[in-house]
Scaffold this motif. Structure first.
Motif, PDB file in Angstrom:
ATOM      1  N   GLY A   4     117.416 -21.059 -58.606  1.00 54.76           N
ATOM      2  CA  GLY A   4     118.667 -21.464 -59.249  1.00 54.76           C
ATOM      3  C   GLY A   4     119.492 -22.266 -58.257  1.00 54.76           C
ATOM      4  N   SER A   5     120.753 -22.003 -58.189  1.00 51.79           N
ATOM      5  CA  SER A   5     121.645 -22.739 -57.300  1.00 51.79           C
ATOM      6  C   SER A   5     121.425 -22.329 -55.842  1.00 51.79           C
ATOM      7  CB  SER A   5     123.098 -22.470 -57.678  1.00 51.79           C
ATOM      8  OG  SER A   5     123.972 -22.962 -56.683  1.00 51.79           O
ATOM      9  N   ASP A  65     114.149 -29.993 -56.124  1.00 53.13           N
ATOM     10  CA  ASP A  65     113.967 -29.518 -57.499  1.00 53.13           C
ATOM     11  C   ASP A  65     113.154 -28.230 -57.540  1.00 53.13           C
ATOM     12  OD1 ASP A  65     115.436 -31.610 -58.575  1.00 53.13           O
ATOM     13  OD2 ASP A  65     113.665 -32.868 -58.898  1.00 53.13           O
ATOM     14  N   GLU A  66     112.117 -28.146 -56.715  1.00 52.57           N
ATOM     15  CA  GLU A  66     111.302 -26.926 -56.672  1.00 52.57           C
ATOM     16  C   GLU A  66     112.138 -25.726 -56.236  1.00 52.57           C
ATOM     17  OE1 GLU A  66     107.053 -27.055 -55.185  1.00 52.57           O
ATOM     18  OE2 GLU A  66     107.834 -28.984 -54.449  1.00 52.57           O
ATOM     19  N   GLU A  99     115.450 -25.382 -56.507  1.00 56.16           N
ATOM     20  CA  GLU A  99     116.405 -25.068 -57.567  1.00 56.16           C
ATOM     21  C   GLU A  99     115.719 -24.372 -58.748  1.00 56.16           C
ATOM     22  OE1 GLU A  99     119.805 -25.619 -57.519  1.00 56.16           O
ATOM     23  OE2 GLU A  99     119.791 -26.535 -55.544  1.00 56.16           O
ATOM     24  N   GLU A 100     114.493 -24.778 -59.073  1.00 56.50           N
ATOM     25  CA  GLU A 100     113.757 -24.129 -60.162  1.00 56.50           C
ATOM     26  C   GLU A 100     113.441 -22.679 -59.815  1.00 56.50           C
ATOM     27  OE1 GLU A 100     110.230 -26.381 -60.960  1.00 56.50           O
ATOM     28  OE2 GLU A 100     111.359 -28.125 -61.653  1.00 56.50           O
ATOM     29  N   GLU A 101     113.138 -22.431 -58.555  1.00 56.28           N
ATOM     30  CA  GLU A 101     112.721 -21.100 -58.121  1.00 56.28           C
ATOM     31  C   GLU A 101     113.894 -20.131 -57.979  1.00 56.28           C
ATOM     32  OE1 GLU A 101     109.699 -18.516 -57.405  1.00 56.28           O
ATOM     33  OE2 GLU A 101     109.389 -20.638 -57.810  1.00 56.28           O
TER      34      GLU A 101
END
Length: 57
Positions: free
Chosen positions: A38-39, A31-32, A34-36
């Motif tokens: 994106g994909s 999750d970290e 992907e948050e940073e």
């Protein structure tokens, strides 16, 4: 033509598996990542293929 190297789904999937395994070992969650960025899939694919070649469009 984009970049000199092409990527297939398998090679990107293998890199994603390694990325997430290494990140987990370092205490970083998927999750970290992907948050940073994106994909992760799109980021790896773009890194392999390079920037778009707008001249051919």
């Amino acid at each position: 033509m984009r970049g000199g190297v092409s990527a297939d789904i398998i090679s990107v999937a293998e890199l994603m598996t390694k990325l997430f395994a290494d990140a987990k070992a370092a205490g970083i969650s998927e999750d970290e990542i992907e948050e940073e960025i994106g994909s992760a899939y799109e980021a790896i694919l773009a890194a392999i293929n390079g920037p778009p070649d707008f001249e051919s469009e």
